[in-house]
Write an enzyme that holds these catalytic residues in place. Structure first.
Site, PDB file in Angstrom:
ATOM      1  N   THR A   1      53.722  35.883   7.219  1.00  0.00           N
ATOM      2  CA  THR A   1      52.537  36.730   7.056  1.00  0.00           C
ATOM      3  C   THR A   1      52.153  37.340   8.398  1.00  0.00           C
ATOM      4  O   THR A   1      52.273  36.668   9.431  1.00  0.00           O
ATOM      5  CB  THR A   1      51.369  35.875   6.517  1.00  0.00           C
ATOM      6  OG1 THR A   1      51.728  35.393   5.224  1.00  0.00           O
ATOM      7  CG2 THR A   1      50.081  36.688   6.419  1.00  0.00           C
ATOM      8  N   GLY A   2      51.687  38.581   8.361  1.00  0.00           N
ATOM      9  CA  GLY A   2      51.198  39.214   9.579  1.00  0.00           C
ATOM     10  C   GLY A   2      51.911  40.520   9.853  1.00  0.00           C
ATOM     11  O   GLY A   2      52.817  40.925   9.129  1.00  0.00           O
TER      12      GLY A   2
ATOM     13  N   ALA B   1      54.027  34.626  15.117  1.00  0.00           N
ATOM     14  CA  ALA B   1      53.255  33.544  15.733  1.00  0.00           C
ATOM     15  C   ALA B   1      52.225  34.170  16.663  1.00  0.00           C
ATOM     16  O   ALA B   1      52.367  35.318  17.088  1.00  0.00           O
ATOM     17  CB  ALA B   1      54.166  32.616  16.525  1.00  0.00           C
ATOM     18  N   ASP B   2      51.189  33.411  16.950  1.00  0.00           N
ATOM     19  CA  ASP B   2      50.161  33.903  17.878  1.00  0.00           C
ATOM     20  C   ASP B   2      50.435  33.460  19.307  1.00  0.00           C
ATOM     21  O   ASP B   2      50.085  34.154  20.247  1.00  0.00           O
ATOM     22  CB  ASP B   2      48.785  33.422  17.410  1.00  0.00           C
ATOM     23  CG  ASP B   2      48.519  33.915  16.014  1.00  0.00           C
ATOM     24  OD1 ASP B   2      48.583  35.138  15.813  1.00  0.00           O
ATOM     25  OD2 ASP B   2      48.313  33.095  15.105  1.00  0.00           O
TER      26      ASP B   2
ATOM     27  N   GLU C   1      51.712  28.915   5.240  1.00  0.00           N
ATOM     28  CA  GLU C   1      52.876  29.055   6.132  1.00  0.00           C
ATOM     29  C   GLU C   1      53.449  27.681   6.468  1.00  0.00           C
ATOM     30  O   GLU C   1      54.656  27.463   6.417  1.00  0.00           O
ATOM     31  CB  GLU C   1      52.465  29.784   7.415  1.00  0.00           C
ATOM     32  CG  GLU C   1      52.175  31.256   7.181  1.00  0.00           C
ATOM     33  CD  GLU C   1      51.572  31.958   8.380  1.00  0.00           C
ATOM     34  OE1 GLU C   1      51.654  33.189   8.444  1.00  0.00           O
ATOM     35  OE2 GLU C   1      50.993  31.283   9.261  1.00  0.00           O
TER      36      GLU C   1
ATOM     37  N   LYS D   1      53.267  37.312  23.086  1.00  0.00           N
ATOM     38  CA  LYS D   1      52.976  36.018  22.431  1.00  0.00           C
ATOM     39  C   LYS D   1      53.518  34.825  23.233  1.00  0.00           C
ATOM     40  O   LYS D   1      53.259  33.686  22.881  1.00  0.00           O
ATOM     41  CB  LYS D   1      53.581  36.000  21.029  1.00  0.00           C
ATOM     42  CG  LYS D   1      53.129  37.148  20.130  1.00  0.00           C
ATOM     43  CD  LYS D   1      51.656  37.088  19.875  1.00  0.00           C
ATOM     44  CE  LYS D   1      51.159  38.145  18.911  1.00  0.00           C
ATOM     45  NZ  LYS D   1      51.659  38.034  17.579  1.00  0.00           N
TER      46      LYS D   1
HETATM   47  C1  5RP Z   1      49.308  34.444  10.028  1.00  0.00           C
HETATM   48  C2  5RP Z   1      50.122  34.084  11.200  1.00  0.00           C
HETATM   49  C3  5RP Z   1      50.869  35.185  11.861  1.00  0.00           C
HETATM   50  O1  5RP Z   1      52.211  34.874  11.843  1.00  0.00           O
HETATM   51  C4  5RP Z   1      50.390  35.324  13.258  1.00  0.00           C
HETATM   52  O2  5RP Z   1      48.992  35.511  13.212  1.00  0.00           O
HETATM   53  C5  5RP Z   1      51.064  36.490  13.963  1.00  0.00           C
HETATM   54  O3  5RP Z   1      50.646  37.683  13.375  1.00  0.00           O
HETATM   55  P1  5RP Z   1      51.048  39.095  13.968  1.00  0.00           P
HETATM   56  O4  5RP Z   1      52.524  39.222  13.772  1.00  0.00           O
HETATM   57  O5  5RP Z   1      50.256  40.072  13.161  1.00  0.00           O
HETATM   58  O6  5RP Z   1      50.644  39.104  15.406  1.00  0.00           O
HETATM   59  O7  5RP Z   1      50.217  32.960  11.617  1.00  0.00           O
HETATM   60  O8  5RP Z   1      48.600  33.347   9.557  1.00  0.00           O
END
Ligand code: 5RP
EC number: 5.3.1.6
Length: 237
Positions: free
Chosen positions: A39-40, A97-98, A117, A135
């Site tokens: 997701t994301g 991932a963040d 997730e 990241k």
């Molecule tokens: C969602 C997540 C995402 O993988 C994470 O926030 C990274 O998102 P993005 O690719 O938009 O930076 O953990 O719950």
């Protein structure tokens, strides 16, 4: 330069980097595999690429298992057959991932899908992380808060219990209302203290009444494709 953002980190360039990382991960998917769909904004590129490969006949018999309502909708829109999670292992999962620590421990969940997730990706034989270089961190908590999903029932009590050992942090809002996850829960975004032991902290948070799970993904990722202006770096745990 007065602007704090370097030109190569302008949002439009980051989008190109996210896509590059996503393409590298999708290249690992083989026909007939069951694939966890993250997701994301980065995982979105992976889902689109998977759909493109299926439509082009480059992959067949692939089944997606979505980690959020949003990913499920996107997967269907791009022509990926999906199934709900069942006890069978997934061949591979691809997600963003963040924060990515040097040992590939992760903070996830700024997109709000951390629990689905984690539940999904725990069943994946291979968890592949895709990200742009912003990241990467030297320690978790350096840039992002740690999302903690908590029950709505008694949430103020849960927040008080969490604040006893995680004093910084706030309930995530969506405008004037509390943010609600796909599971109908709230999220507390905690500030991680310096020098913490990630496994001990995970154990303590999960032992807190009212907590569903945390965005700490420890020892789960097999590898990460991290795209920077100079190319895509492949990190292996
Ligand atoms: C969602 C997540 C995402 O993988 C994470 O926030 C990274 O998102 P993005 O690719 O938009 O930076 O953990 O719950």
């Amino acid at each position: 330069m007065t602007d704090a953002t370097h030109p190569l980190e302008a949002p439009e360039n980051l989008e190109a980097l996210k896509k590059e990382a996503a393409l590298r991960a999708v290249a690992l998917v083989q026909s007939g595999q069951r694939v966890g769909l993250g997701t994301g904004s980065t995982a979105k590129y992976a889902i689109e690429e998977l759909g493109r490969k299926i439509a082009a006949g480059e992959l067949s018999g692939v089944v997606g298992v979505s980690t959020s309502e949003a990913s499920e909708a996107l997967a269907r829109a791009v022509g990926i057959s999906t199934e709900p999670l069942d006890p069978r292992p997934l061949d591979i999962a691809i997600d963003g991932a963040d924060e990515i620590a040097p040992n590939l421990d992760l903070v996830k969940g700024l997109g709000g899908a951390l629990v689905r997730e984690k539940v999904t990706e725990a069943q994946a034989r291979r968890l592949i992380i895709i990200a742009d270089h912003t990241k990467l961190v030297t320690r978790l908590g350096e840039k992002a808060p740690l999302p903690i999903e908590i029950l709505q029932f008694g949430f103020l009590s849960t927040v008080e219990r969490l604040r006893e050992f995680l004093p910084g942090g706030r309930l995530r809002m969506n405008g004037a209302r509390n943010y609600v996850t796909d599971n109908g829960n709230f999220i507390f975004d905690a500030q991680l203290p310096e020098g913490f032991d990630a496994r001990e902290l995970e154990r303590r948070i999960k032992g807190t009444l009212g907590v569903v799970d945390t965005g700490l993904f420890l020892g789960m990722a097999e590898r990460a494709f991290v795209a920077a202006p100079g190319g895509v770096q492949e990190l292996v745990r």
